[in-house]
Design an enzyme around this catalytic site. Structure first.
Site, PDB file in Angstrom:
ATOM      1  N   ASN A  88       0.649  -1.105  -0.019  1.00 17.05           N
ATOM      2  CA  ASN A  88       0.026   0.021   0.002  1.00 17.05           C
ATOM      3  C   ASN A  88       1.024   1.440   0.030  1.00 17.05           C
ATOM      4  O   ASN A  88       2.114   1.107  -0.013  1.00 17.05           O
ATOM      5  CB  ASN A  88      -1.091  -0.008   0.922  1.00 17.05           C
ATOM      6  CG  ASN A  88      -0.270  -0.188   2.500  1.00 17.05           C
ATOM      7  OD1 ASN A  88       0.766   0.448   2.560  1.00 17.05           O
ATOM      8  ND2 ASN A  88      -0.846  -0.818   3.546  1.00 17.05           N
TER       9      ASN A  88
ATOM     10  N   ASP B 101      -5.594  -8.920   0.973  1.00 17.66           N
ATOM     11  CA  ASP B 101      -5.826 -10.389   0.563  1.00 17.66           C
ATOM     12  C   ASP B 101      -6.677 -10.555  -0.654  1.00 17.66           C
ATOM     13  O   ASP B 101      -6.362 -11.419  -1.688  1.00 17.66           O
ATOM     14  CB  ASP B 101      -6.290 -11.254   1.790  1.00 17.66           C
ATOM     15  CG  ASP B 101      -5.451 -11.292   2.808  1.00 17.66           C
ATOM     16  OD1 ASP B 101      -4.232 -10.808   2.817  1.00 17.66           O
ATOM     17  OD2 ASP B 101      -5.908 -11.128   3.995  1.00 17.66           O
TER      18      ASP B 101
END
Length: 534
Positions: A254, A323
């Site tokens: 991220n 995920d």
């Protein structure tokens, strides 16, 4: 679309290596067994041309591909209830527990995402010899995931995260974990198992939560064996040292993780790209896929970068969204989709899971349903926007078809005309008379059905691409804006002056006439109803 897959079983003795670790995947179908067990180096994956496929087409291209997942697994536990008072013992809320549930966490959530999307999984991990570990393996087996490679580690308990939640608001999280790396004996066994399975998979996911399973030796061996077998490796990273993942195909940090690992304070798009390029130099990856929350995903490669915006949704819980992203990327890559198509699907899947509580997963059917709902809204176009909308279709060589009507009291004749019109090209645009237009043509008492409902009905037809409302008595201005290749009218217009014909033929287009169903018109239906009333 069904997401139920045949459960894989294990057979011994025909893998690349001999001995106790020589296992391979199989299914109850011999044909699938042959396809599943073919070495990747012998498989020719046809890469798909993104310009010719819609997002729905891309979802349908996803295959039940075998994927290796390696990483830290855990059990996510939720204690849910209500808070109505403060404890007299200390200024803390008192939760009256109403429910308790468990879910696969960490790399286990990656497995759950892959399985719900129809993938096949070989999971490499360790759990403790404890209640959470036994629950984890039993739950995997219930999903159809074989736990042969999930090893019991007597020295390390199963990682467990317990979240205390009141009315969807997390109050506190309790972590039970042991961060000591796995033993050398365990490490050697895992490496040998990975070597035996890697030739049978189409992609590999490294899910690193920093809990001690992914030692440098395990990572180095996995990346080397994957490279030898031509298997793409996608990494969900942890920590600041990305050189551990040297040789991975794609890494999915991220923004915060990319900033820390690259040493670049990411404050704008240019710095984001610079951080991505820095990480590429560190790990020699094909690309860095940076997840940006509500701003979507950015792909950075050596030569280019591309932003992928995400549909705005109400965010309930971002737990496990990463995920879902990496699971979708891996399944799409294993199915032969280019990485930009894979990211498009990952964005869609993530937008669905963040709208749900907890570490959620998504099925392909749910992704398709979401697209259809979005497509229904996108079908309703405005005159000022239609030219830009149709431009991308024309660039792809698609023929634009136009037809129009009042469609008051929609009947089988309307349906047949529209279906036939769609057969003349690839993009069908339908013009609908507004309420005011119909009243000026048909007189008082018409329309029977208001325009908002008529638009909804026409837009719901799968073979209709766009719907526009026009206020004039004729669709001439609309035809000028649409500039169709084919103009479709009913057979009753043959030999008459067709509005917009000159506009179409001047551009090299044509007018097509379709046969009408006898005895079917809104006026006749209304007259029959009135006759019955009399």
């Amino acid at each position: 679309m069904s997401n139920v897959q045949e459960q894989p079983i294990l057979r011994k003795g025909t893998g690349r290596q001999s001995g106790r670790n020589a296992y391979h995947f199989s299914t109850t179908s011999s044909h699938r067994h042959q396809a599943f067990c073919t070495r990747r180096t012998d498989v020719q994956i046809k890469m798909i041309n993104r310009n010719t496929l819609s997002d729905e087409d891309l979802i349908r291209k996803l295959k039940p591909a075998p994927i290796l997942v390696v990483g830290d697994v855990m059990v996510d536990e939720y204690i849910m209830g209500d808070v109505e008072r403060i404890s007299p013992e200390s200024p803390v809320p008192v939760l009256v527990a109403r429910d308790r549930l468990r879910r696969l966490g960490g790399a286990g959530n990656v497995v759950r995402n892959l399985m719900t999307m129809g993938g096949k999984v070989a999971l490499f991990a360790t759990v403790g010899q404890d209640n959470p570990g036994r629950w984890f393996k039993r739950h995997c087996e219930e999903m159809g995931v074989d736990t042969f490679w999930v090893k019991d580690d007597i020295a390390r308990p199963t990682t467990m995260k317990t979240r205390v939640v009141a009315r969807n608001q997390q109050i506190v999280r309790i972590d039970e974990e042991h961060l000591t790396p796995i033993s050398q004996v365990m490490e050697t066994a895992i490496i040998e198992d990975i070597k035996s399975v890697m030739p049978q998979v189409r992609a590999a996911i490294v899910s690193d939560y920093g809990k001690g399973f992914l030692t440098n030796n395990v990572l180095n061996s996995l990346l080397r064996v994957a490279r030898e077998n031509g298997v793409p490796v996608l990494v969900d990273p942890k920590g600041m040292d990305y050189t551990r993942y040297d040789g991975a195909t794609y890494i999915t940090p991220n923004v915060r993780e990319a900033s820390l690992a690259s040493g670049i304070d990411i404050r704008d798009g240019d710095l984001l790209v610079a951080a991505g390029r820095t990480l590429i130099e560190q790990v020699h990856a094909e690309g860095i896929i940076i997840t940006r929350g509500k701003d979507g995903i950015t792909l950075v490669t050596k030569k280019k970068h591309q932003d992928f915006p995400v549909k705005a949704v109400e965010i309930v819980d971002v737990t496990g969204a990463g995920d879902t992203v990496i699971s979708t990327l891996a399944l799409a890559t294993a199915s032969g989709l280019p990485i930009d198509n894979a990211i498009t699907l990952a964005n869609l899947a993530a937008s669905l899971v963040v709208a749900r509580f907890g570490a959620a997963s998504v099925t392909l059917s749910e992704m398709l349903d979401s697209l259809r709902e979005q497509s229904l809204n996108n079908k309703k176009q405005h005159l000022d926007d239609i030219d830009a909308t149709l431009r991308r279709h024309r660039m792809q060589g698609r023929r634009v078809v136009f037809t129009n009507g009042c469609f008051d009291l929609f009947h089988a004749g309307h349906l047949a005309t529209l279906r036939k019109a769609a057969e003349f090209g690839e993009v069908l645009v339908v013009g609908i008379n507004s309420d005011g237009s119909i009243k000026s043509i048909k007189g008082p008492g018409r329309p029977i059905v208001p325009e908002s409902q008529r638009v909804e009905m026409i837009a719901a037809l799968s073979f209709v691409d766009y719907v526009l409302v026009f206020d004039e008595e004729t669709p001439l201005n609309l035809i000028k804006a649409v500039r169709p290749d084919i103009l479709v009218k009913g057979e009753d217009w043959r030999g008459k002056k067709v509005v917009g014909e000159e506009v179409v033929t001047a551009r090299g287009g044509r007018v097509e006439f379709v046969k009408l169903l006898a005895g079917l018109s809104t006026t006749e239906i209304i007259n029959r109803i009135r006759a019955w009333q009399d």
